[in-house]
Write a protein that holds these residues in place. Structure first.
Motif, PDB file in Angstrom:
ATOM      1  N   ASP A  50       0.880  -1.169   0.000  1.00 40.58           N
ATOM      2  CA  ASP A  50       0.000   0.000   0.000  1.00 40.58           C
ATOM      3  C   ASP A  50       0.914   1.214   0.000  1.00 40.58           C
ATOM      4  O   ASP A  50       1.485   1.589   1.025  1.00 40.58           O
ATOM      5  N   LEU A  51       1.079   1.827  -1.158  1.00 42.58           N
ATOM      6  CA  LEU A  51       2.069   2.888  -1.352  1.00 42.58           C
ATOM      7  C   LEU A  51       1.403   4.250  -1.194  1.00 42.58           C
ATOM      8  O   LEU A  51       0.442   4.561  -1.883  1.00 42.58           O
ATOM      9  N   GLY A  52       1.949   5.058  -0.268  1.00 40.89           N
ATOM     10  CA  GLY A  52       1.261   6.279   0.125  1.00 40.89           C
ATOM     11  C   GLY A  52       0.068   5.922   0.975  1.00 40.89           C
ATOM     12  O   GLY A  52      -1.050   6.408   0.766  1.00 40.89           O
ATOM     13  N   ALA A  53       0.316   5.072   1.961  1.00 41.99           N
ATOM     14  CA  ALA A  53      -0.764   4.419   2.717  1.00 41.99           C
ATOM     15  C   ALA A  53      -1.541   5.355   3.624  1.00 41.99           C
ATOM     16  O   ALA A  53      -2.634   5.001   4.084  1.00 41.99           O
ATOM     17  N   GLY A  54      -1.006   6.530   3.909  1.00 42.83           N
ATOM     18  CA  GLY A  54      -1.723   7.475   4.754  1.00 42.83           C
ATOM     19  C   GLY A  54      -2.013   6.906   6.124  1.00 42.83           C
ATOM     20  O   GLY A  54      -1.130   6.395   6.812  1.00 42.83           O
ATOM     21  N   THR A  55      -3.285   6.943   6.522  1.00 40.30           N
ATOM     22  CA  THR A  55      -3.694   6.447   7.839  1.00 40.30           C
ATOM     23  C   THR A  55      -4.168   5.005   7.803  1.00 40.30           C
ATOM     24  O   THR A  55      -4.633   4.489   8.813  1.00 40.30           O
ATOM     25  N   GLY A  56      -4.095   4.364   6.623  1.00 43.80           N
ATOM     26  CA  GLY A  56      -4.406   2.940   6.559  1.00 43.80           C
ATOM     27  C   GLY A  56      -5.798   2.598   6.086  1.00 43.80           C
ATOM     28  O   GLY A  56      -6.258   1.458   6.282  1.00 43.80           O
ATOM     29  N   ASP A 107       3.696  -8.697  -5.175  1.00 41.05           N
ATOM     30  CA  ASP A 107       2.790  -9.132  -6.236  1.00 41.05           C
ATOM     31  C   ASP A 107       1.986  -7.966  -6.783  1.00 41.05           C
ATOM     32  O   ASP A 107       1.551  -7.993  -7.936  1.00 41.05           O
ATOM     33  N   ALA A 108       1.775  -6.945  -5.952  1.00 46.79           N
ATOM     34  CA  ALA A 108       0.979  -5.796  -6.375  1.00 46.79           C
ATOM     35  C   ALA A 108       1.374  -4.573  -5.560  1.00 46.79           C
ATOM     36  O   ALA A 108       1.738  -4.679  -4.382  1.00 46.79           O
ATOM     37  N   VAL A 109       1.293  -3.414  -6.190  1.00 53.90           N
ATOM     38  CA  VAL A 109       1.441  -2.120  -5.530  1.00 53.90           C
ATOM     39  C   VAL A 109       0.149  -1.359  -5.766  1.00 53.90           C
ATOM     40  O   VAL A 109      -0.209  -1.080  -6.920  1.00 53.90           O
ATOM     41  N   LEU A 110      -0.564  -1.037  -4.675  1.00 53.07           N
ATOM     42  CA  LEU A 110      -1.809  -0.285  -4.763  1.00 53.07           C
ATOM     43  C   LEU A 110      -1.619   1.085  -4.125  1.00 53.07           C
ATOM     44  O   LEU A 110      -0.899   1.218  -3.117  1.00 53.07           O
ATOM     45  N   CYS A 111      -2.269   2.067  -4.708  1.00 50.53           N
ATOM     46  CA  CYS A 111      -2.115   3.457  -4.269  1.00 50.53           C
ATOM     47  C   CYS A 111      -3.501   4.065  -4.123  1.00 50.53           C
ATOM     48  O   CYS A 111      -4.155   4.354  -5.132  1.00 50.53           O
ATOM     49  N   GLY A 112      -3.972   4.225  -2.903  1.00 48.61           N
ATOM     50  CA  GLY A 112      -5.292   4.778  -2.653  1.00 48.61           C
ATOM     51  C   GLY A 112      -5.227   6.280  -2.471  1.00 48.61           C
ATOM     52  O   GLY A 112      -4.625   6.760  -1.511  1.00 48.61           O
ATOM     53  N   GLN A 113      -5.826   7.026  -3.404  1.00 51.74           N
ATOM     54  CA  GLN A 113      -5.893   8.488  -3.306  1.00 51.74           C
ATOM     55  C   GLN A 113      -4.489   9.091  -3.194  1.00 51.74           C
ATOM     56  O   GLN A 113      -4.276  10.066  -2.480  1.00 51.74           O
ATOM     57  N   ALA A 114      -3.512   8.510  -3.902  1.00 50.35           N
ATOM     58  CA  ALA A 114      -2.123   8.915  -3.693  1.00 50.35           C
ATOM     59  C   ALA A 114      -1.316   9.112  -4.967  1.00 50.35           C
ATOM     60  O   ALA A 114      -0.369   9.900  -4.965  1.00 50.35           O
ATOM     61  N   MET A 115      -1.651   8.425  -6.044  1.00 53.02           N
ATOM     62  CA  MET A 115      -0.755   8.412  -7.200  1.00 53.02           C
ATOM     63  C   MET A 115      -0.536   9.798  -7.801  1.00 53.02           C
ATOM     64  O   MET A 115       0.525  10.089  -8.375  1.00 53.02           O
ATOM     65  N   HIS A 116      -1.519  10.689  -7.675  1.00 53.29           N
ATOM     66  CA  HIS A 116      -1.379  12.032  -8.236  1.00 53.29           C
ATOM     67  C   HIS A 116      -0.353  12.874  -7.476  1.00 53.29           C
ATOM     68  O   HIS A 116      -0.005  13.967  -7.933  1.00 53.29           O
ATOM     69  N   TRP A 117       0.127  12.378  -6.329  1.00 52.72           N
ATOM     70  CA  TRP A 117       1.189  13.071  -5.594  1.00 52.72           C
ATOM     71  C   TRP A 117       2.573  12.526  -5.930  1.00 52.72           C
ATOM     72  O   TRP A 117       3.567  13.005  -5.402  1.00 52.72           O
ATOM     73  N   PHE A 118       2.653  11.512  -6.778  1.00 52.80           N
ATOM     74  CA  PHE A 118       3.950  10.915  -7.111  1.00 52.80           C
ATOM     75  C   PHE A 118       4.649  11.734  -8.194  1.00 52.80           C
ATOM     76  O   PHE A 118       4.003  12.306  -9.080  1.00 52.80           O
ATOM     77  N   THR A 119       5.971  11.762  -8.141  1.00 57.22           N
ATOM     78  CA  THR A 119       6.779  12.248  -9.260  1.00 57.22           C
ATOM     79  C   THR A 119       6.963  11.057 -10.179  1.00 57.22           C
ATOM     80  O   THR A 119       7.837  10.213  -9.974  1.00 57.22           O
ATOM     81  N   MET A 120       6.119  10.968 -11.214  1.00 53.71           N
ATOM     82  CA  MET A 120       5.951   9.716 -11.935  1.00 53.71           C
ATOM     83  C   MET A 120       7.215   9.243 -12.647  1.00 53.71           C
ATOM     84  O   MET A 120       7.460   8.036 -12.731  1.00 53.71           O
ATOM     85  N   ASP A 121       8.022  10.165 -13.157  1.00 53.13           N
ATOM     86  CA  ASP A 121       9.205   9.701 -13.889  1.00 53.13           C
ATOM     87  C   ASP A 121      10.222   9.048 -12.975  1.00 53.13           C
ATOM     88  O   ASP A 121      11.068   8.275 -13.417  1.00 53.13           O
ATOM     89  N   ARG A 122      10.137   9.317 -11.666  1.00 54.37           N
ATOM     90  CA  ARG A 122      10.987   8.634 -10.695  1.00 54.37           C
ATOM     91  C   ARG A 122      10.261   7.477 -10.027  1.00 54.37           C
ATOM     92  O   ARG A 122      10.878   6.465  -9.669  1.00 54.37           O
ATOM     93  N   ALA A 123       8.942   7.613  -9.855  1.00 55.50           N
ATOM     94  CA  ALA A 123       8.191   6.588  -9.135  1.00 55.50           C
ATOM     95  C   ALA A 123       8.005   5.319  -9.955  1.00 55.50           C
ATOM     96  O   ALA A 123       8.107   4.204  -9.418  1.00 55.50           O
ATOM     97  N   LEU A 124       7.730   5.449 -11.252  1.00 53.56           N
ATOM     98  CA  LEU A 124       7.440   4.254 -12.049  1.00 53.56           C
ATOM     99  C   LEU A 124       8.608   3.279 -12.110  1.00 53.56           C
ATOM    100  O   LEU A 124       8.404   2.067 -11.935  1.00 53.56           O
ATOM    101  N   PRO A 125       9.846   3.722 -12.336  1.00 59.66           N
ATOM    102  CA  PRO A 125      10.944   2.753 -12.303  1.00 59.66           C
ATOM    103  C   PRO A 125      11.122   2.097 -10.936  1.00 59.66           C
ATOM    104  O   PRO A 125      11.459   0.909 -10.846  1.00 59.66           O
TER     105      PRO A 125
END
Length: 269
Positions: A50-56, A107-125
């Protein structure tokens, strides 16, 4: 928004961590199962980050579904609230751009209400590094359904300070899909939507809106003015003026799959 505002808004949630945990909506089971479907029909035992998991909020659902969850969160105050609510869950300090996990360990990376805060060119690799071949990356967002008239009016009353409405989020998701999610590492992204209606009173909805980043970074007089305007609007609408009411949310899910090892090797040749 400017880069400075983006940084300020992305780091604003810790100040309201407890309210965020209490008020922000969860996600439908079927949305999470759809996100994980390319990995396995039975999600029990899957190694999920759970990436950018916040409060869970998403972590709680993943645990209930039987997955083996590791949560990663950069904000200290959000981690503290997470640990208070889910003390037995593995919680790591890290970000999408620097995930403290071994290669191929998820097996999986899930991002709840978080992906829009990622710097995608660094996060995707970095996400690709952590995922096993064939693993899934999925983002989930809860959105007000502005196809409903009074919800569209709420967006106007709040002066755009709520979470992006469904129409805007669809456009953002389409832009993410157009990125091709690094074709050397990920397959073309897929999108699905799931109803996620929530019960509210006017006061609980206003309190929920107050946990959104644009309001959190406003000067207090401006924030108070917007929230008063929202309260007044909710009092004037027949759908929301009589006590409890239903807010029509839609959970949008964007998923992509890490390329298999042989395809990855072929891209390197």
């Amino acid at each position: 928004m400017t880069q400075d505002e983006w940084v300020r808004r992305g780091s604003s949630f810790g100040a309201v961590a407890s309210a965020y945990a209490d008020l922000r909506p969860g996600y439908p089971d079927e949305a999470v199962r759809w996100a994980l479907a390319p990995v396995a029909a039975d999600v029990a035992g899957l190694r999920v980050v759970d990436l950018g998991a916040g409060t869970g909020i998403l972590t709680e659902l993943l645990i209930r579904l039987g997955t083996d969850v590791t949560a990663v969160e950069p904000d200290a105050e959000m981690r503290a609230e997470f640990a208070r609510r889910l003390p037995s869950v593995r919680l790591l300090t890290g970000s999408a751009e620097d995930i403290p996990l071994p290669d191929g360990s998820a097996d999986a990376v899930l991002c709840g209400q978080a992906m829009h805060w990622f710097t995608m060119d660094r996060a995707l690799p970095e996400i690709a590094r952590v995922l096993r071949p064939g693993g899934v990356l999925a983002g989930l967002w809860n959105n007000d359904d502005d196809r409903v008239d009074w919800v569209a009016g709420l967006q106007t009353a709040a002066e755009g300070a709520t979470s992006p409405a469904l129409s805007i989020r669809r456009a953002q998701a389409a832009a993410l899909q157009a990125m091709d999610f690094e074709p050397r590492s990920f397959l073309a992204a897929e999108r699905a939507e799931f109803p996620n209606a929530q019960r509210h009173t006017a006061e609980s909805l206003v309190a929920t809106l107050a946990t959104h980043s644009r309001l959190l970074v406003m000067d207090p007089p401006d924030r108070d003015r917007v929230l008063v305007r929202v309260r007044d609007y909710l009092r004037t609408r027949p759908e929301t003026s009589g006590g409890e009411f239903t807010v029509p949310l839609v959970t949008l899910v964007l998923r992509t799959t890490r390329v298999e090892a042989d395809a990855d090797a072929g891209a390197e040749r």
